[in-house]
Design an enzyme around this catalytic site. Structure first.
Site, PDB file in Angstrom:
ATOM      1  N   GLY A 188       0.829  -1.202   0.000  1.00 38.52           N
ATOM      2  CA  GLY A 188       0.000   0.000   0.000  1.00 38.52           C
ATOM      3  C   GLY A 188       0.858   1.246   0.000  1.00 38.52           C
ATOM      4  O   GLY A 188       1.528   1.543  -0.983  1.00 38.52           O
ATOM      5  N   GLU A 189       0.811   1.996   1.082  1.00 36.73           N
ATOM      6  CA  GLU A 189       1.545   3.260   1.226  1.00 36.73           C
ATOM      7  C   GLU A 189       1.188   4.227   0.094  1.00 36.73           C
ATOM      8  O   GLU A 189       2.052   4.798  -0.557  1.00 36.73           O
ATOM      9  CB  GLU A 189       3.046   3.025   1.258  1.00 36.73           C
ATOM     10  CG  GLU A 189       3.523   2.245   2.461  1.00 36.73           C
ATOM     11  CD  GLU A 189       5.033   2.144   2.491  1.00 36.73           C
ATOM     12  OE1 GLU A 189       5.651   3.063   3.073  1.00 36.73           O
ATOM     13  OE2 GLU A 189       5.587   1.182   1.949  1.00 36.73           O
ATOM     14  N   HIS A 190      -0.116   4.406  -0.135  1.00 39.53           N
ATOM     15  CA  HIS A 190      -0.574   5.366  -1.129  1.00 39.53           C
ATOM     16  C   HIS A 190      -2.029   5.708  -0.863  1.00 39.53           C
ATOM     17  O   HIS A 190      -2.682   5.099  -0.026  1.00 39.53           O
ATOM     18  CB  HIS A 190      -0.401   4.824  -2.556  1.00 39.53           C
ATOM     19  CG  HIS A 190      -1.165   3.571  -2.826  1.00 39.53           C
ATOM     20  ND1 HIS A 190      -0.561   2.327  -2.884  1.00 39.53           N
ATOM     21  CD2 HIS A 190      -2.493   3.344  -3.037  1.00 39.53           C
ATOM     22  CE1 HIS A 190      -1.481   1.408  -3.131  1.00 39.53           C
ATOM     23  NE2 HIS A 190      -2.658   1.997  -3.223  1.00 39.53           N
ATOM     24  N   ALA A 191      -2.513   6.691  -1.582  1.00 38.20           N
ATOM     25  CA  ALA A 191      -3.931   7.047  -1.587  1.00 38.20           C
ATOM     26  C   ALA A 191      -4.375   7.121  -3.045  1.00 38.20           C
ATOM     27  O   ALA A 191      -3.562   7.096  -3.962  1.00 38.20           O
ATOM     28  CB  ALA A 191      -4.171   8.381  -0.887  1.00 38.20           C
TER      29      ALA A 191
END
Length: 309
Positions: free
Chosen positions: A219-222
């Site tokens: 992940g580590e995102h939007a």
């Protein structure tokens, strides 16, 4: 005006007011240091260095060309920064990799930071850690090589173990939970998902995440537009979510509970068990332009979105 000990050699005129520089420090002419910093004894700061306001640098630290330290950072005693991935004697790089330590991060004593890395906002680097990869915002890392062991200031919650228990509560905007239909008997368990009824958005894509080493972070995102529903089919996964002003964390370990991540919600998945299988339902087909991958950029976008709304 800054306070500079007479036993230090400070050649830079770019020192902010209220900054204290103690004895036996050397600061080269082009270095830039902000206000109200505390530069302790025996610190060396090279030319191509930018240090923000309210930074503490403890004794025995060398800050080399290419280092960028944002406001409110703590650098512990004898922290080692590096700026050349393949150093050789008398071979000088024309440009050095940029290492950025973002606002509020802390680096423990004797930690080593390899060149060209980014340490995220409010991250915590344990004493003696050897950091070989970028560190996400708020992550706690330790060891050699450094790996994530937790996140700072999180309220960790497990989803309920039975269907008749209430859904877990998401206090922050941008996250909600969905209860899915399961059936269990002596023959095993069944999970039923009717796409038009069970999921609060139209699904265009489904993918699975599995075989993730426990120390890796996904992940580590939007997303600008994409909705996602995270369902842990097997094992457990920890999810950290952030809407720009609030952060919460949950353990997904029941397939009947889905975590709905709304657009403009930053999220990371980590602490996968060895048998974990995470299903992700997405409202949009894959589009790299819909991703926000830099946390500092995300904060600016989230702030702008909150102002416009």
């Amino acid at each position: 005006m800054p306070t500079i000990h007479h036993l230090s050699d400070v050649l830079s005129p770019n020192i902010g007011s209220g900054t204290r520089i103690w004895q036996f420090c050397v600061i080269l002419p082009e270095a830039r240091i902000g206000r109200d910093c505390n530069i302790c004894a025996q610190v060396f700061i090279e030319n191509n260095v930018i240090i923000g306001d309210r930074v503490t640098i403890k004794c025995g630290v060398q800050v080399w060309d290419g280092i960028r330290i944002d406001d409110g950072v703590f650098v512990g005693p004898n922290v080692t920064f590096t700026n050349d991935p393949f150093p050789r004697s008398r071979k000088i790089l024309e440009t050095h990799p940029v290492t950025t330590i973002h606002q509020g991060a802390s680096i423990g004593a004797n930690a080593t930071i390899l060149p060209g890395l980014t340490i995220g906002r409010n991250a915590m680097i344990a004493a003696g850690a050897v950091v070989t990869r970028d560190v996400p915002p708020y992550a706690i890392v330790k060891g050699n090589p450094a790996r994530i062991s937790g996140y700072t200031h999180e309220r960790e919650k497990s989803v309920p173990a039975k269907l008749d228990l209430p859904l877990p509560t998401a206090h922050m905007k941008g996250v909600s939970f969905v209860k899915l239909t399961t059936a269990s008997d002596l023959r095993g368990d069944l999970l039923a998902i009717e796409l038009e009824k069970s999921i609060p958005f139209h699904v265009k894509r489904l993918f699975y995440v599995m075989n993730v080493p426990s120390h890796h972070v996904r992940g580590e995102h939007a997303h600008f537009q994409c909705h996602q529903l995270l369902v842990c089919l097997q094992g457990s996964v920890t999810v950290t979510a952030d809407n720009g002003t609030e952060r919460e964390e949950w353990i997904l370990d029941r397939p009947e509970i889905g975590l709905h991540l709304h657009p403009l919600t930053w999220a990371a998945q980590w602490r996968y068990t060895s048998n974990a299988v995470l299903a992700v339902f997405a409202s949009h087909s894959y589009d790299p332009t819909d991703y926000i991958r830099d946390y500092e950029d995300y904060l600016e976008i989230a702030k702008k979105g909150a102002t416009e709304s």
